[in-house]
Enzyme design. Structure first.
Site, PDB file in Angstrom:
ATOM      1  N   ILE A  37       0.809  -1.217   0.000  1.00  0.00           N
ATOM      2  CA  ILE A  37       0.000   0.000   0.000  1.00  0.00           C
ATOM      3  C   ILE A  37       0.841   1.265   0.000  1.00  0.00           C
ATOM      4  O   ILE A  37       0.313   2.360  -0.242  1.00  0.00           O
ATOM      5  CB  ILE A  37      -1.009   0.027   1.173  1.00  0.00           C
ATOM      6  CG1 ILE A  37      -0.291   0.056   2.528  1.00  0.00           C
ATOM      7  CG2 ILE A  37      -1.979  -1.131   1.073  1.00  0.00           C
ATOM      8  CD1 ILE A  37      -1.234   0.291   3.699  1.00  0.00           C
ATOM      9  N   TRP A  61       1.416  -1.313  10.550  1.00  0.00           N
ATOM     10  CA  TRP A  61       2.624  -1.725  11.281  1.00  0.00           C
ATOM     11  C   TRP A  61       2.272  -1.569  12.745  1.00  0.00           C
ATOM     12  O   TRP A  61       2.102  -0.468  13.244  1.00  0.00           O
ATOM     13  CB  TRP A  61       3.801  -0.826  10.901  1.00  0.00           C
ATOM     14  CG  TRP A  61       5.050  -1.114  11.679  1.00  0.00           C
ATOM     15  CD1 TRP A  61       5.285  -0.809  12.987  1.00  0.00           C
ATOM     16  CD2 TRP A  61       6.220  -1.777  11.210  1.00  0.00           C
ATOM     17  NE1 TRP A  61       6.532  -1.223  13.371  1.00  0.00           N
ATOM     18  CE2 TRP A  61       7.140  -1.825  12.291  1.00  0.00           C
ATOM     19  CE3 TRP A  61       6.598  -2.331   9.987  1.00  0.00           C
ATOM     20  CZ2 TRP A  61       8.403  -2.412  12.165  1.00  0.00           C
ATOM     21  CZ3 TRP A  61       7.860  -2.896   9.875  1.00  0.00           C
ATOM     22  CH2 TRP A  61       8.747  -2.937  10.950  1.00  0.00           C
ATOM     23  N   TYR A 125       4.923   4.948  16.694  1.00  0.00           N
ATOM     24  CA  TYR A 125       3.764   4.249  16.144  1.00  0.00           C
ATOM     25  C   TYR A 125       2.551   5.182  16.143  1.00  0.00           C
ATOM     26  O   TYR A 125       1.850   5.320  15.145  1.00  0.00           O
ATOM     27  CB  TYR A 125       3.470   2.994  16.958  1.00  0.00           C
ATOM     28  CG  TYR A 125       2.101   2.412  16.707  1.00  0.00           C
ATOM     29  CD1 TYR A 125       1.827   1.698  15.544  1.00  0.00           C
ATOM     30  CD2 TYR A 125       1.067   2.584  17.634  1.00  0.00           C
ATOM     31  CE1 TYR A 125       0.568   1.164  15.307  1.00  0.00           C
ATOM     32  CE2 TYR A 125      -0.192   2.057  17.411  1.00  0.00           C
ATOM     33  CZ  TYR A 125      -0.436   1.353  16.241  1.00  0.00           C
ATOM     34  OH  TYR A 125      -1.692   0.836  16.009  1.00  0.00           O
ATOM     35  N   TRP A 151      -6.936  -1.990  21.738  1.00  0.00           N
ATOM     36  CA  TRP A 151      -6.655  -3.263  22.407  1.00  0.00           C
ATOM     37  C   TRP A 151      -7.368  -4.433  21.720  1.00  0.00           C
ATOM     38  O   TRP A 151      -8.061  -5.232  22.357  1.00  0.00           O
ATOM     39  CB  TRP A 151      -7.068  -3.176  23.870  1.00  0.00           C
ATOM     40  CG  TRP A 151      -6.288  -2.195  24.707  1.00  0.00           C
ATOM     41  CD1 TRP A 151      -5.528  -1.139  24.246  1.00  0.00           C
ATOM     42  CD2 TRP A 151      -6.202  -2.142  26.130  1.00  0.00           C
ATOM     43  NE1 TRP A 151      -4.987  -0.453  25.301  1.00  0.00           N
ATOM     44  CE2 TRP A 151      -5.378  -1.040  26.471  1.00  0.00           C
ATOM     45  CE3 TRP A 151      -6.746  -2.903  27.151  1.00  0.00           C
ATOM     46  CZ2 TRP A 151      -5.077  -0.692  27.785  1.00  0.00           C
ATOM     47  CZ3 TRP A 151      -6.468  -2.566  28.471  1.00  0.00           C
ATOM     48  CH2 TRP A 151      -5.630  -1.479  28.790  1.00  0.00           C
TER      49      TRP A 151
END
Length: 293
Positions: A37, A61, A125, A151
């Site tokens: 992508i 990721w 992140y 989560w």
């Protein structure tokens, strides 16, 4: 209706494929080995050839610590990829559903966080996920849902529930889990069903939080997992985040408000404790197969 799923090998991608199949919804899935992508030309070619009605970006990721080291790959997947999907979706008039994260927030809140709260990530992140959200909003605001969840767990891949069960089954040692990070464990199946409901509704495009109701700590979640599986929950010992040797900081509080979802006529998802009660036996069976128990 035809869906294109990017991120076919992740928890949400695999769950979505299973759900669509059960509902006889046409879809095509691509893993990272089939669709990069971060490559705009490749994404445009695939989207143009399939001309889907919906694109689900479940690619991400998700290794929070490795993102602190490999900035380039994390940025490519979490920020550049969503932009490319948004550009391509706009060209064919497809609805883009982009999966985001509670980690776009820094953890300084003390009450559930709304969709209008400004992102303030504390790790790389989170920075890349926030950039991905912004890129989608810039490139295709009129045709995209940005769905923040938290989560996530399922029977697939690697996740917290499977990790705790693996430890409980294979050892009698204590299990040390942080008790100072608050969030909402969210079953991937429930997320996908609510995502589909949102897409079928008349809700305006934009950013929505989709998580289980209630909140807990990782420690409380681990104790409930053990209790439901007839292990001693007292084996789970509380520790503080500072005692862990991790590269990336984690937000101490990333509970998301689901008020906006209710405001467009969709019911809140059930409490996290009810979801894990309903799903933990299937996940346990999957873990036992994986470890040859």
């Amino acid at each position: 209706m035809m869906w294109l799923i990017a991120g076919a090998n992740g928890q949400i991608g695999r769950t979505a494929a299973s759900y669509f199949q059960s509902q006889s919804i046409e879809f095509t899935s691509f893993g990272s080995q089939d669709l990069d992508i971060s490559n705009l030309n490749q994404v445009e070619d695939v989207v143009k050839s399939l001309s889907p009605s919906h694109i689900l970006n479940a690619a991400a990721w998700t290794d929070v610590d490795k993102a602190e080291i490999d900035h380039e790959r994390s940025l490519a997947t979490n920020a550049i990829g969503p932009r490319n999907l948004a550009v391509s979706a706009r060209k064919v008039g497809a609805c883009l559903v982009h999966v985001s994260s509670d980690y776009v927030f820094g953890g300084g809140a003390s009450s559930p966080i709304s969709e209008v709260t400004k992102a303030n990530p504390i790790n790389y992140y989170g920075i890349t996920k926030a950039q991905g959200d912004e890129n989608v909003s810039i490139e295709y605001p009129g045709g995209s849902f940005i769905l923040r969840t938290s989560w996530v767990y399922s029977r697939y891949g690697k996740n917290f529930v499977k990790s705790i069960l693996r430890k409980a089954i294979t050892s009698e040692d204590d299990i040390f889990v942080v008790d100072d990070q608050f969030g909402q464990p969210t079953l991937a199946t429930d997320f996908v069903k609510k995502m589909h409901q949102l897409c079928l509704s008349d809700a305006p495009m934009g950013t929505y939080n989709i998580t289980s109701s209630g909140s807990t700590t990782w420690h409380g979640f681990a104790q409930e997992i053990l209790r439901l599986c007839d292990f001693d929950p007292e084996r789970v010992k509380p520790i503080k985040s500072e005692s862990l040797d991790t590269l990336a900081q984690r937000p101490k509080y990333s509970v998301l408000s689901n008020a906006k979802m209710r405001g467009v006529g969709l019911d809140s998802m059930e409490d996290w404790s009810e979801a894990i009660c309903r799903s933990v036996e299937e996940i346990r069976q999957e873990v036992e197969v994986e470890i040859g128990f």
